[in-house]
Enzyme design. Structure first.
Site, PDB file in Angstrom:
ATOM      1  CG  ASP A 156      -5.660 -34.967 -22.972  1.00 55.86           C
ATOM      2  OD1 ASP A 156      -7.153 -34.594 -22.813  1.00 55.86           O
ATOM      3  OD2 ASP A 156      -5.058 -34.502 -21.816  1.00 55.86           O
ATOM      4  CG  ASP A 211      -9.162 -32.731 -16.670  1.00 54.98           C
ATOM      5  OD1 ASP A 211      -9.667 -33.313 -17.395  1.00 54.98           O
ATOM      6  OD2 ASP A 211      -8.065 -32.015 -16.536  1.00 54.98           O
TER       7      ASP A 211
HETATM    8  C1  GLA Z   1      -6.247 -33.068 -19.506  1.00 51.48           C
HETATM    9  C2  GLA Z   1      -6.922 -34.368 -18.907  1.00 51.48           C
HETATM   10  C3  GLA Z   1      -6.251 -34.749 -17.841  1.00 51.48           C
HETATM   11  C4  GLA Z   1      -4.744 -34.845 -17.790  1.00 51.48           C
HETATM   12  C5  GLA Z   1      -4.157 -33.467 -18.381  1.00 51.48           C
HETATM   13  C6  GLA Z   1      -2.674 -33.629 -18.751  1.00 51.48           C
HETATM   14  O1  GLA Z   1      -6.753 -31.925 -19.077  1.00 51.48           O
HETATM   15  O2  GLA Z   1      -8.075 -34.750 -18.975  1.00 51.48           O
HETATM   16  O3  GLA Z   1      -6.714 -36.005 -17.156  1.00 51.48           O
HETATM   17  O4  GLA Z   1      -4.331 -35.988 -18.628  1.00 51.48           O
HETATM   18  O5  GLA Z   1      -4.797 -33.273 -19.590  1.00 51.48           O
HETATM   19  O6  GLA Z   1      -2.227 -32.215 -19.142  1.00 51.48           O
END
Ligand code: GLA
Length: 410
Positions: A156, A211
């Site tokens: 990430d 997301d």
């Molecule tokens: C980010 C990523 C998500 C998930 C969260 C976890 O937002 O884009 O897919 O992995 O972190 O905290």
């Protein structure tokens, strides 16, 4: 002496070339010839994960037919670690309450089911949920993952301050290769630094969007004020990037929200478009208690065969008219996938005359030859196959639903 000098020069140049090739190819070969398929804990469970959950999911992946349908990777997202690294070794520590038998035993359990195992971390100093990040520990963490025998790492982009994305992901990619355990490297920096332009040498997939949330169109407010992308926003952002995707380097418009609250029609559309876009199929629902409708969507053989087609070509939006988008995706053996998507709140009637359309893919240079070749039509969701491209295709498409077809060369 002169010849000696020339051959010394040649050797020197060859060494230079070899070293630069080596530092260029810093990922394992052929780990994802088709888009990766699996399950990830985040969309349903966030950080509420545990050993029991993982075992239950692994068992259900087998008993529900998900594994047979091709879902192989079980990936634990954020929240698997304790809040601190080990104070002596500096190693990451799995949360001892959530995972009382440690991570290795769990990896072995998942492997014993014929599945593969993945973990999550972050290029910054902390993960997005505030657990220890990898920054400054890349090689050590890669060795730790290798010692666990994992097969997939999602990486990430939180708490990264002003570090350089290409360098950060390049370093982690190299660390994984150096640790010698073949691991799919999934870059998750949300498309912020256009990873499609540089990440094919580092990893097998890269996120192209923020997301996703379980909503169809537009954005919705959650109670926290956080706004995820709805499915069609991810689609619209991912579609123009098709030329960057292919075997072992996929655009990733985020994980699936099938079974997480949209209507069955919307779930079907979401899944169909991920198949048309050759996107990774990472389920994000609680597969231990999914409905029959959710299971049928996630395990539809024809839809998955479109996603997993060996050519690995991301489909494209061929036309957009009266809120209906028409998508095409070239498949192996001269076959094609077609998808009509009704984005409107009303049902829509469509008709498509195969012979009057000029469907040509400017990137793969494939062409639909309905004028000279007769294709058999397989309706992916209705299961019918009694039509050919000889006559105009007609359908009524309910709101937010699709008709997805496979055109098979006879
Ligand atoms: C980010 C990523 C998500 C998930 C969260 C976890 O937002 O884009 O897919 O992995 O972190 O905290």
């Amino acid at each position: 002496m002169f010849f000696k000098l020339i051959s010394m020069k040649k050797i020197f140049i060859s060494i230079l070339v070899l070293t630069s090739i080596q530092s260029f190819s810093q990922k394992f070969e052929n780990l994802a010839p088709t888009p990766p398929m699996g399950w990830n804990s985040w969309n349903t469970f966030q950080t509420n994960i545990s050993e029991d959950l993982v075992k239950g999911i692994a068992d259900s992946m087998v008993s529900s037919g998900m594994k047979d349908a091709g879902y192989t990777y079980l990936v634990l997202d954020d929240g698997w670690m304790a809040m601190q690294r080990d104070s002596i070794t500096g190693n990451l520590v799995p949360d001892p309450i959530k995972f009382p038998h440690g991570m290795k035993a769990l990896v072995d359990y998942v492997h014993s089911k014929g599945l593969k195992f993945g973990l999550y971390n972050c290029a910054g100093t902390k993960t997005c949920a505030g657990y220890p990040g990898t920054r400054g520990y890349e090689y050590q963490d890669a060795r730790f993952y290798a010692s666990l025998g994992i097969d997939y790492l999602k990486f990430d982009w939180c708490y990264t301050d002003s570090i350089n994305a290409q360098e950060a992901y390049g370093t982690m990619g190299k660390a994984l290769v150096t640790a010698k355990q073949p691991i799919i490297f999934s870059l998750c920096e949300w498309g912020t630094h256009k990873p499609w332009l540089w990440a094919a040498k580092d990893g097998q997939l890269w996120r192209t969007t923020n997301d996703i949330g379980a909503c169809f169109q537009g954005e919705f407010d959650t109670s926290s004020g956080w706004k995820p992308n709805c499915v069609m926003t991810c689609v619209d952002q991912n579609e123009p990037l098709r030329k960057y995707a292919g075997p072992n380097h996929w655009n990733d418009p985020d994980m699936l929200e099938v079974g997480n609250g949209m209507s069955v029609a919307e779930d079907r559309t979401h899944f169909s478009l991920w198949c048309m876009m050759a996107s990774p199929l990472i389920a994000g629902n609680d597969i231990r208690k999914m409905t029959a409708a959710t299971r049928q969507i996630l395990t539809n053989k024809q839809a998955i065969s479109i996603n997993q087609d060996a050519l690995g070509i991301q489909g494209w939006r061929y036309a957009s008219k009266d809120s209906v988008d028409t998508w095409f995706k070239p498949l192996s053996n001269g076959d094609w996938a077609v998808c009509f998507v009704n984005r409107s709140r009303q049902p829509q009637k469509i008709s498509f005359d195969w012979n009057n359309e000029n469907v040509q893919d400017n990137i793969s240079l494939q062409q639909l030859n309905a004028g000279t070749i007769q294709y058999k039509i397989v309706d992916v969701w209705a299961g019918k196959n009694n039509e050919t491209t000889n006559k105009t295709f007609h359908a009524d498409i309910p709101s937010h639903d699709v008709v997805m077809l496979k055109l098979m060369k006879q």
